[in-house]
Design an enzyme around this catalytic site. Sequence first.
Site, PDB file in Angstrom:
ATOM      1  CB  CYS A 114     104.637  26.547 -25.387  1.00  0.00           C
ATOM      2  SG  CYS A 114     104.442  25.701 -24.777  1.00  0.00           S
ATOM      3  CG  HIS A 256     103.792  25.981 -29.693  1.00  0.00           C
ATOM      4  ND1 HIS A 256     104.961  25.411 -29.407  1.00  0.00           N
ATOM      5  CD2 HIS A 256     102.466  25.705 -28.382  1.00  0.00           C
ATOM      6  CE1 HIS A 256     104.673  24.571 -28.582  1.00  0.00           C
ATOM      7  NE2 HIS A 256     104.004  24.795 -27.799  1.00  0.00           N
ATOM      8  CG  ASN A 286     104.490  21.122 -27.090  1.00  0.00           C
ATOM      9  OD1 ASN A 286     105.358  22.194 -27.012  1.00  0.00           O
ATOM     10  ND2 ASN A 286     103.294  21.625 -26.253  1.00  0.00           N
TER      11      ASN A 286
HETATM   12  N1  ACO Z   1      95.866   7.398 -24.693  1.00  0.00           N
HETATM   13  C1  ACO Z   1      93.823   7.488 -24.928  1.00  0.00           C
HETATM   14  N2  ACO Z   1      93.030   8.307 -24.378  1.00  0.00           N
HETATM   15  C2  ACO Z   1      93.711   9.523 -23.896  1.00  0.00           C
HETATM   16  C3  ACO Z   1      94.780   9.514 -24.005  1.00  0.00           C
HETATM   17  C4  ACO Z   1      96.114   9.227 -23.979  1.00  0.00           C
HETATM   18  N3  ACO Z   1      97.473   9.357 -24.347  1.00  0.00           N
HETATM   19  N4  ACO Z   1      94.757  10.780 -22.907  1.00  0.00           N
HETATM   20  C5  ACO Z   1      93.904  11.055 -23.162  1.00  0.00           C
HETATM   21  N5  ACO Z   1      92.888  10.102 -22.925  1.00  0.00           N
HETATM   22  C6  ACO Z   1      91.829   9.965 -23.226  1.00  0.00           C
HETATM   23  C7  ACO Z   1      90.895  10.768 -22.298  1.00  0.00           C
HETATM   24  O1  ACO Z   1      91.477  10.203 -20.546  1.00  0.00           O
HETATM   25  C8  ACO Z   1      89.527  11.013 -23.026  1.00  0.00           C
HETATM   26  O2  ACO Z   1      88.872  10.108 -21.616  1.00  0.00           O
HETATM   27  P1  ACO Z   1      87.358   9.902 -21.771  1.00  0.00           P
HETATM   28  O3  ACO Z   1      86.831  10.688 -22.949  1.00  0.00           O
HETATM   29  O4  ACO Z   1      86.775   8.767 -21.073  1.00  0.00           O
HETATM   30  O5  ACO Z   1      87.466  10.951 -20.412  1.00  0.00           O
HETATM   31  C9  ACO Z   1      89.947  11.214 -23.847  1.00  0.00           C
HETATM   32  O6  ACO Z   1      90.833  10.333 -24.511  1.00  0.00           O
HETATM   33  C10 ACO Z   1      89.595  12.518 -24.520  1.00  0.00           C
HETATM   34  O7  ACO Z   1      90.130  13.954 -23.783  1.00  0.00           O
HETATM   35  P2  ACO Z   1      90.538  15.158 -24.150  1.00  0.00           P
HETATM   36  O8  ACO Z   1      90.939  15.934 -22.910  1.00  0.00           O
HETATM   37  O9  ACO Z   1      89.610  15.445 -24.667  1.00  0.00           O
HETATM   38  O10 ACO Z   1      91.200  14.970 -25.743  1.00  0.00           O
HETATM   39  P3  ACO Z   1      91.062  15.726 -26.301  1.00  0.00           P
HETATM   40  O11 ACO Z   1      90.392  15.327 -28.303  1.00  0.00           O
HETATM   41  O12 ACO Z   1      91.204  17.381 -25.906  1.00  0.00           O
HETATM   42  O13 ACO Z   1      92.855  15.553 -26.661  1.00  0.00           O
HETATM   43  C11 ACO Z   1      94.836  17.718 -25.882  1.00  0.00           C
HETATM   44  C12 ACO Z   1      94.024  15.851 -25.547  1.00  0.00           C
HETATM   45  C13 ACO Z   1      95.301  16.832 -27.269  1.00  0.00           C
HETATM   46  C14 ACO Z   1      95.600  17.283 -24.710  1.00  0.00           C
HETATM   47  C15 ACO Z   1      93.926  18.566 -26.556  1.00  0.00           C
HETATM   48  O14 ACO Z   1      93.130  18.751 -25.556  1.00  0.00           O
HETATM   49  C16 ACO Z   1      95.186  19.924 -26.987  1.00  0.00           C
HETATM   50  O15 ACO Z   1      96.226  19.269 -27.695  1.00  0.00           O
HETATM   51  N6  ACO Z   1      95.163  20.458 -25.569  1.00  0.00           N
HETATM   52  C17 ACO Z   1      96.670  21.214 -25.693  1.00  0.00           C
HETATM   53  C18 ACO Z   1      97.512  21.150 -26.023  1.00  0.00           C
HETATM   54  C19 ACO Z   1      98.287  22.589 -25.792  1.00  0.00           C
HETATM   55  O16 ACO Z   1      98.194  23.112 -26.821  1.00  0.00           O
HETATM   56  N7  ACO Z   1      99.035  22.877 -25.142  1.00  0.00           N
HETATM   57  C20 ACO Z   1     100.298  24.061 -25.401  1.00  0.00           C
HETATM   58  C21 ACO Z   1     100.806  24.358 -24.877  1.00  0.00           C
HETATM   59  S1  ACO Z   1     101.753  23.021 -23.766  1.00  0.00           S
HETATM   60  C22 ACO Z   1     102.906  24.664 -23.006  1.00  0.00           C
HETATM   61  O17 ACO Z   1     102.670  26.133 -23.053  1.00  0.00           O
HETATM   62  C23 ACO Z   1     103.740  24.267 -21.840  1.00  0.00           C
END
Ligand code: ACO
Length: 330
Positions: A114, A256, A286
């Site tokens: 990214c 990004h 993304n």
């Molecule tokens: N729908 C519903 N529930 C979900 C989903 C979904 N799509 N995905 C995960 N959950 C659940 C999880 O299983 C978890 O449940 P649990 O508590 O029972 O285990 C709960 O939701 C919370 O999950 P978290 O991972 O803690 O959620 P978080 O608030 O951290 O958000 C996210 C997740 C959106 C992926 C976030 O961590 C994020 O944006 N991370 C960064 C991603 C990024 O920036 N990538 C950039 C680089 S990409 C590249 O270079 C290719």
Amino acid sequence: MNKNPVILGTGSYLPENVVTNTDLESRVDTSDEWIRTRSGISERRIADEDQSASDLGVPAARAALEDADVSPGSIDLVVVPTSTPDMAFPSTACAIQDQLGISGAAAFDISAACSGYIYGLSIAHSQIKAGVVENVLLVAPEVYSRVLNWDDRTTCVLFGDGAAAVVLGSSADGSDAGFKSLYIKSDGENRDILTLPSGGSALPLTPESVEKGEHLLSMDGRAVYRIAVRRMRSSALKVLHRADMKSEDIDWVICHQANTRIIDSVRKRLKMPKKKMIVNLDKYGNTSAASIGIALDEARRDGRVSSGDTVMFVAFGGGLTWGAAIVTLP
Ligand code: ACO
């Protein structure tokens, strides 16, 4: 003569097929509410089955060439940051070069996930500055829909397909336009938190690796989030420091487009008003290396970003890689 690299034109291309959060509810156990509140995404574009990265890149590149009023024959270098190339080799850059009829240019892909757009700007900047080339076409096409595990709700809801392009050349002497500062960095130690492991020499594509889903993207979202916030904030401060500028000197910030919560934390660290942040991930998700370029092109075409404006780009991605740039548009 000392060359001053500048952005001469921009372009982008988004596939027509719109997939909403509600559409995804029938595919995985998720909800529109969860996706919007956790990431800021409402919908994304998905490429047609017969569209590869180069097919997305070519119309974006054509739009950028037209915007820059530069003919394909004047391009000396084609740089393509992508982590979803047409194939391992030949490069997607060579495929785009061929489809555009840019004979005689050098062409290569770069792998910085990214952060690819900022890595690409950095390469283009130094090649022009050193006098190696005159005009660079940077094209960032991504087709993440091909490498997503559509049964994994933690990743498949976050990404989309699209392409961005930018033409770089030199400014007239005495112009204030150009790059005020650039910063790129990597940390291979944490490379395991965001991967697409199979299909290379370490883990060749086999029926067994496909069975295990190792040919698809896997991400420890929480770990990526934590590091992305820290690295993007520090990159933004670093380019301000290097340029001897303050937040007030920046007209627009384009981060990004991965998560509105990450973008907001960068904004707060910079004490930047919300109205200066360009955000479009609600519409496209993304799009990896393409995301900053698509946002820049949209904002130029709808008249928000105009000539003389100073824009900050901030990125983070797999590798891990990160970086930032400050540029004034001619
Ligand atoms: N729908 C519903 N529930 C979900 C989903 C979904 N799509 N995905 C995960 N959950 C659940 C999880 O299983 C978890 O449940 P649990 O508590 O029972 O285990 C709960 O939701 C919370 O999950 P978290 O991972 O803690 O959620 P978080 O608030 O951290 O958000 C996210 C997740 C959106 C992926 C976030 O961590 C994020 O944006 N991370 C960064 C991603 C990024 O920036 N990538 C950039 C680089 S990409 C590249 O270079 C290719």
